[in-house]
Design an enzyme around this catalytic site. Structure first.
Site, PDB file in Angstrom:
ATOM      1  CB  CYS A   2    -115.683 -95.170 -65.155  1.00 60.07           C
ATOM      2  SG  CYS A   2    -117.189 -96.083 -64.904  1.00 60.07           S
ATOM      3  NE  ARG A  27    -109.683 -95.511 -62.880  1.00 60.80           N
ATOM      4  CZ  ARG A  27    -109.674 -94.746 -61.811  1.00 60.80           C
ATOM      5  NH1 ARG A  27    -108.532 -94.315 -61.327  1.00 60.80           N
ATOM      6  NH2 ARG A  27    -110.785 -94.402 -61.209  1.00 60.80           N
ATOM      7  CD1 TRP A  76    -115.603-102.549 -63.982  1.00 65.24           C
ATOM      8  CD2 TRP A  76    -117.078-101.685 -62.538  1.00 65.24           C
ATOM      9  NE1 TRP A  76    -115.808-103.472 -62.991  1.00 65.24           N
ATOM     10  CE2 TRP A  76    -116.708-102.978 -62.098  1.00 65.24           C
ATOM     11  CE3 TRP A  76    -118.007-100.954 -61.786  1.00 65.24           C
ATOM     12  CZ2 TRP A  76    -117.224-103.551 -60.932  1.00 65.24           C
ATOM     13  CZ3 TRP A  76    -118.523-101.524 -60.630  1.00 65.24           C
ATOM     14  CH2 TRP A  76    -118.129-102.815 -60.214  1.00 65.24           C
ATOM     15  CG  ASN A 102    -115.251 -91.992 -64.093  1.00 65.89           C
ATOM     16  OD1 ASN A 102    -115.640 -92.377 -65.187  1.00 65.89           O
ATOM     17  ND2 ASN A 102    -113.982 -91.842 -63.782  1.00 65.89           N
ATOM     18  N   GLY A 103    -119.100 -92.672 -61.699  1.00 65.50           N
ATOM     19  CA  GLY A 103    -119.919 -92.556 -60.492  1.00 65.50           C
ATOM     20  C   GLY A 103    -121.338 -93.045 -60.734  1.00 65.50           C
ATOM     21  CD  GLU A 485    -104.563-110.318 -50.213  1.00 60.63           C
ATOM     22  OE1 GLU A 485    -105.742-110.083 -49.912  1.00 60.63           O
ATOM     23  OE2 GLU A 485    -104.006-109.799 -51.202  1.00 60.63           O
ATOM     24  CE  LYS A 489    -104.477-110.461 -54.631  1.00 64.20           C
ATOM     25  NZ  LYS A 489    -104.823-109.584 -53.670  1.00 64.20           N
ATOM     26  CD  GLU A 492    -108.415-109.849 -56.114  1.00 70.15           C
ATOM     27  OE1 GLU A 492    -108.933-108.790 -55.754  1.00 70.15           O
ATOM     28  OE2 GLU A 492    -107.198-110.082 -55.956  1.00 70.15           O
ATOM     29  CG  HIS A 508    -116.140-126.419 -36.321  1.00 66.21           C
ATOM     30  ND1 HIS A 508    -116.633-127.323 -35.404  1.00 66.21           N
ATOM     31  CD2 HIS A 508    -115.049-125.869 -35.749  1.00 66.21           C
ATOM     32  CE1 HIS A 508    -115.880-127.299 -34.315  1.00 66.21           C
ATOM     33  NE2 HIS A 508    -114.916-126.427 -34.506  1.00 66.21           N
ATOM     34  CE  LYS A 607    -104.582-101.503 -58.033  1.00 65.34           C
ATOM     35  NZ  LYS A 607    -104.278-102.693 -57.222  1.00 65.34           N
TER      36      LYS A 607
HETATM   37  C1  G6P Z   1    -110.982-103.242 -55.259  1.00 60.13           C
HETATM   38  C2  G6P Z   1    -109.695-103.882 -55.756  1.00 60.13           C
HETATM   39  C3  G6P Z   1    -109.019-104.633 -54.623  1.00 60.13           C
HETATM   40  C4  G6P Z   1    -108.791-103.692 -53.440  1.00 60.13           C
HETATM   41  C5  G6P Z   1    -110.096-103.041 -52.977  1.00 60.13           C
HETATM   42  C6  G6P Z   1    -109.834-101.932 -51.975  1.00 60.13           C
HETATM   43  O1  G6P Z   1    -111.922-104.217 -55.008  1.00 60.13           O
HETATM   44  O2  G6P Z   1    -109.949-104.766 -56.833  1.00 60.13           O
HETATM   45  O3  G6P Z   1    -107.763-105.121 -55.058  1.00 60.13           O
HETATM   46  O4  G6P Z   1    -108.212-104.394 -52.390  1.00 60.13           O
HETATM   47  O5  G6P Z   1    -110.763-102.444 -54.094  1.00 60.13           O
HETATM   48  O6  G6P Z   1    -109.132-100.909 -52.623  1.00 60.13           O
HETATM   49  P1  G6P Z   1    -108.286 -99.803 -51.893  1.00 60.13           P
HETATM   50  O7  G6P Z   1    -107.780 -98.933 -53.010  1.00 60.13           O
HETATM   51  O8  G6P Z   1    -109.209 -99.063 -50.975  1.00 60.13           O
HETATM   52  O9  G6P Z   1    -107.192-100.485 -51.146  1.00 60.13           O
END
Ligand code: G6P
Length: 612
Positions: A2, A27, A76, A102-103, A485, A489, A492, A508, A607
């Protein structure tokens, strides 16, 4: 997650708020809304969908062309589905109070039950609407908005960043924070409130960050803050170290692509003034005062979420193999709930791009309460994790807007490499060996640039695979986290299912998935386990999997084994992930573009995740 923007001053607030909301779009959100004060009333417009839809729905009526006081929100969804009713702002029973939040209000259900008994009627399913009603009910009795917010919040469990306005008094808004970031932007005869500096940077560079447990009364000409117990607090107005250009796309189609291409300079910025190549050593101001504790640490724990957790997994290899310090890596979201065995001899690193991730912050507080030394490796200056840690190192990657983290990851790894080298030297590594590693670190930006220069080849390969529904990513040693990772990517931003696996573990289980339709991305640098990974590649070939290899420039053997080879320069083994991830970022970006997804705002993701 949010976003919040509020304005009180002399201009029409609507364009200011809408532009601020657009700046916060990255975000992640699913609905948006705005409230303005005009003609002695509050007018609200809100809807599911994009900020652009909200903007398009506003006509000149209800003061939307003239109001100078208002607030906006991007939501969100946590409680209640993303629809028009559940979007913020929310009103109280009288319609005289409006709230954005927010929260999460954890005890909203019991408050709701109590208010229902008192005759309140709720239109939607959100915790925020319940809070709006609670504040409204207290306001009826006490007649002061500040006092109503203060008293209502003392009944609330959970996290919040809120802004509240009342139709009765257009002279001020009230903001409060617990666990969800808020800052006040200071202007000439105008003030702003926002959850993120990018929403106000166009208008002011002067900001004051609210601390947890603080309430602010904000007018056009100033603000005052106090604790929830009504004790006045002093705030320092700080200057933002942020340029507007940093939060704009600068000619790239997407923020993600821009940020991928920024990596040669962001990696350089992470080491600037810190890496002492001639001395084969590293100077990190934010760790000097805790060096004693770092050197006597029984073990290091690294905890983080998402991409930052992957950076932690690579860091484990660096710290153990180079500095010889026992290291454990833990998901921050799990850490707190297993009553971890942490004691005063432990050092806990929290890696976080935003510095606001709720799970990571909770892990920090847990470790701190058990007496450990807690250190942040954080991007956002002044963020909560940065402020609550005993020390730490900023990664200086600049604002990361793309939801899929790219440049923050490589900067986190660079900083962890610096920390490792510094600790290794302090624990007895020779100057000569230190120089070799320092030279390798210093050469990384140029090598990253070399990989980026070959982006067109990655794009060609991406087109070949845009129709695939599954991907497997394999790597071994410190390249196993690179496989994780790379797969993350792709998931996502393209919504293609992808799994990262240790290459040898494939047999396995995941090997059952391999057939002629399965793309298998293998990270196979010429290191000590190169031959072993070649054997794993043979296992994939035998089942007709389509191999995309990330291999070193001087590797001829791989040419005959893989259908596609993406070349990366050689580097010292444990720094390899900083290079090997670059083609995987590009691959996922180009596949997502070919799939037509919205790369910068992928569905369902946020984000910065400021709820647990
Ligand atoms: C969210 C984002 C990810 C990020 C994670 C941790 O899930 O979408 O891209 O890696 O949070 O965020 P931070 O700000 O703690 O690195």
């Amino acid at each position: 997650m949010c976003g919040i923007v509020g304005y009180i001053g002399h201009r029409n607030c609507v364009p200011v708020i809408l532009e601020g909301l657009r700046r916060l779009e990255y975000r992640g959100y699913d609905s948006a809304g705005i409230a303005v004060h005009s003609g002695g009333a509050i007018h609200v417009q809100k809807r599911a969908g994009k900020v652009a839809d909200l903007a398009g729905s506003l006509d000149g009526g209800n003061g939307f062309l003239t109001a100078t006081f208002g607030m906006g929100h991007t939501r969100w969804a946590t409680h209640g589905e993303p629809n028009d009713v559940n979007a913020h702002p929310h009103g109280d029973a009288s319609g005289r109070i409006a709230l954005i939040h927010n929260g999460i209000i954890e005890n909203y259900s019991s408050i709701r039950t109590k208010l229902l008994r008192e005759g309140h009627v709720f239109r939607g399913g959100t915790d925020t609407e319940v809070l709006a009603h609670l504040i409204g009910a207290v306001y009826e009795k006490v007649g002061s908005l500040h006092e109503a917010v203060r008293l209502a919040l003392s009944e609330v469990d959970g996290t919040y960043g809120i802004v509240v306005m009342s139709a009765d008094d257009p002279s001020h808004m009230v903001a409060a924070r617990r666990g969800s970031p808020l800052l006040i932007g200071v202007g000439q005869g105008e003030h702003f409130v926002a959850s993120d500096a990018s929403a106000v940077i166009e208008h002011t560079r002067h900001v004051a960050y609210l601390s947890d447990g603080e309430i602010a009364v904000i007018t056009a000409d100033g603000f005052r803050t106090s604790t929830i117990d009504d004790v006045g607090t002093e705030k320092v107005v700080e200057e933002l170290n942020l340029e507007l250009a940093q939060i704009e796309r600068g000619g790239y189609d997407h923020f993600m692509l821009k940020e991928i291409h920024e990596q040669p300079s962001t990696i350089r910025d992470a080491m600037r003034g810190r890496l002492l190549v001639d001395e084969g050593n590293v100077k990190l101001g934010g760790l000097q005062h805790v060096m004693g504790r770092l050197l006597s640490a029984r073990r290091v724990i690294v905890t983080a979420c998402g991409t930052s957790w992957h950076a932690g997994l690579v860091a484990e290899y660096m710290l153990e193999q180079i500095a010889r310090i026992p290291t454990e890596v833990e998901y921050a979201s799990e850490f707190r709930y297993r009553n971890p065995l942490v004691n005063i001899d432990d050092v806990v690193f929290l890696i976080s791009q935003s510095g606001e991730t709720a799970d990571t912050l909770a892990a920090l507080r847990e470790a701190k309460s058990k007496g450990a030394t807690v250190l942040g490796v954080v991007n956002v200056v002044g963020s909560t994790i940065a402020r609550e840690a005993h020390g730490g190192v900023y990664i200086h990657a600049g604002p990361e807007i793309g939801v899929a983290s790219t440049k923050a990851f490589t900067s986190q790894l660079t900083v962890m490499a610096l920390i490792t080298l510094m600790l290794a030297r302090a624990r007895g590594m020779s100057r000569e060996d230190g120089q070799i590693l320092a030279r390798e670190i210093a050469s990384l930006p140029e090598k990253v640039q070399q990989i980026l220069d070959g982006a067109d080849e990655v794009k060609r390969i991406a087109h070949e695979f845009a129709g695939a529904r599954n991907f497997l990513y394999l790597g071994r040693g410190s390249n196993f986290p690179v496989a994780l990772e790379g797969a993350l990517k792709l998931k996502e931003i393209s919504y293609i299912h992808a799994e990262g696996y240790p290459a040898a573990e494939m047999k396995h289980g995941p090997i059952a998935l391999i057939d002629e339709r399965m793309p298998v991305v293998v990270v196979v640098p010429k290191d000590a386990i190169y031959e072993k990974v070649l054997s794993n590649i043979q296992e994939v070939r035998a089942r007709k999997g389509r191999i995309i290899a990330i291999a070193n420039e001087d590797d001829d053997e791989i040419t005959g084994l893989a259908e596609f080879v993406i070349r990366v320069p050689r580097t010292y083994g444990f720094f390899g992930p900083i290079l090997n991830i670059i083609p995987l970022q590009l691959l996922s970006y180009y596949i997502a573009v070919a799939c037509g997804t919205n790369v910068d705002q992928p569905r369902n993701l946020a984000k910065s995740v400021t709820v647990e």
